[in-house]
Design an enzyme around this catalytic site. Sequence first.
Site, PDB file in Angstrom:
ATOM      1  N   ASP A 147       4.914  -5.105  -9.790  1.00 34.08           N
ATOM      2  CA  ASP A 147       5.428  -4.460  -8.585  1.00 34.08           C
ATOM      3  C   ASP A 147       6.667  -3.629  -8.945  1.00 34.08           C
ATOM      4  OD1 ASP A 147       6.536  -3.786  -6.168  1.00 34.08           O
ATOM      5  OD2 ASP A 147       6.317  -5.786  -5.295  1.00 34.08           O
ATOM      6  N   ARG A 161       1.541   0.682  -5.793  1.00 31.64           N
ATOM      7  CA  ARG A 161       0.498   0.477  -6.801  1.00 31.64           C
ATOM      8  C   ARG A 161      -0.892   0.892  -6.335  1.00 31.64           C
ATOM      9  NH1 ARG A 161       1.872  -5.639  -7.523  1.00 31.64           N
ATOM     10  NH2 ARG A 161       2.340  -5.269  -5.320  1.00 31.64           N
ATOM     11  N   SER A 162      -1.314   0.425  -5.161  1.00 28.09           N
ATOM     12  CA  SER A 162      -2.701   0.750  -4.762  1.00 28.09           C
ATOM     13  C   SER A 162      -2.882   2.231  -4.424  1.00 28.09           C
ATOM     14  CB  SER A 162      -3.213  -0.164  -3.643  1.00 28.09           C
ATOM     15  OG  SER A 162      -2.437  -0.083  -2.490  1.00 28.09           O
ATOM     16  N   ASN A 183       0.828  -1.223   0.000  1.00 27.91           N
ATOM     17  CA  ASN A 183       0.000   0.000   0.000  1.00 27.91           C
ATOM     18  C   ASN A 183       0.860   1.270   0.000  1.00 27.91           C
ATOM     19  OD1 ASN A 183      -2.521   1.556   2.156  1.00 27.91           O
ATOM     20  ND2 ASN A 183      -2.500   1.485  -0.052  1.00 27.91           N
TER      21      ASN A 183
HETATM   22  P1  4NP Z   1       3.273  -2.093  -3.472  1.00 28.16           P
HETATM   23  O1  4NP Z   1       4.864  -2.253  -3.602  1.00 28.16           O
HETATM   24  O2  4NP Z   1       2.740  -3.469  -3.087  1.00 28.16           O
HETATM   25  O3  4NP Z   1       2.863  -1.701  -4.842  1.00 28.16           O
HETATM   26  O4  4NP Z   1       3.017  -1.043  -2.412  1.00 28.16           O
HETATM   27  C1  4NP Z   1       5.677  -2.781  -2.599  1.00 28.16           C
HETATM   28  C2  4NP Z   1       6.017  -2.006  -1.518  1.00 28.16           C
HETATM   29  C3  4NP Z   1       6.842  -2.507  -0.534  1.00 28.16           C
HETATM   30  C4  4NP Z   1       7.333  -3.796  -0.651  1.00 28.16           C
HETATM   31  C5  4NP Z   1       6.985  -4.578  -1.728  1.00 28.16           C
HETATM   32  C6  4NP Z   1       6.151  -4.077  -2.708  1.00 28.16           C
HETATM   33  N1  4NP Z   1       8.202  -4.303   0.356  1.00 28.16           N
HETATM   34  O5  4NP Z   1       8.658  -5.453   0.197  1.00 28.16           O
HETATM   35  O6  4NP Z   1       8.472  -3.615   1.340  1.00 28.16           O
END
Ligand code: 4NP
Length: 163
Positions: free
Chosen positions: A130, A20-21, A17
């Site tokens: 991602d 992308r979201s 969060n």
């Molecule tokens: P999101 O991206 O799912 O689009 O917010 C990511 C943000 C953080 C992480 C992975 C994906 N992380 O591993 O911390």
Amino acid sequence: MTSGAKRIKVLMVCLGNICRSPTAHGVFQSRVIAAGLENIIEVDSAGTADYHVGSKPDSRSMAVALKNNYDLSAQRARQVCQQDFEQFDYVLAMDRQNLADLRSQCPSAHRSKLFLFLDFGSSKIKEVPDPYYGGDQGFEKVLALVEDAADGLLAHIKERDLA
Ligand code: 4NP
């Protein structure tokens, strides 16, 4: 708005969060405002994981969004909770892992609310990649996919829920 007016609630979901979201949340909110439907359609976002709870969106997501006139700076990350499945009408996953994680938590009565967000788009690509560990191009790609699906989602809601 009259008290009996129909309200539609949309929740955008990714892993953290923060990339992308929040982008999907900001872009779809902007489409809703442009259509004059902000008193009818509510938009929020959440992550399946709790890694970044309370954080602002990733600075790279905010920068790409702002360049395209979407301000994500007021958003703060939160984790999906059980109430979300009751309260939202659409729970939209950015990728298939997010969808599987949502399915595993969602009571069967509410499973019909779960979709891949890009199912509403016109692209053959069905998952928002991602961008977290990649370069700036990944964030631009996220925005383009999200803008396309946001248009399709608004058209779908107008036809299915508001006609
Ligand atoms: P999101 O991206 O799912 O689009 O917010 C990511 C943000 C953080 C992480 C992975 C994906 N992380 O591993 O911390």
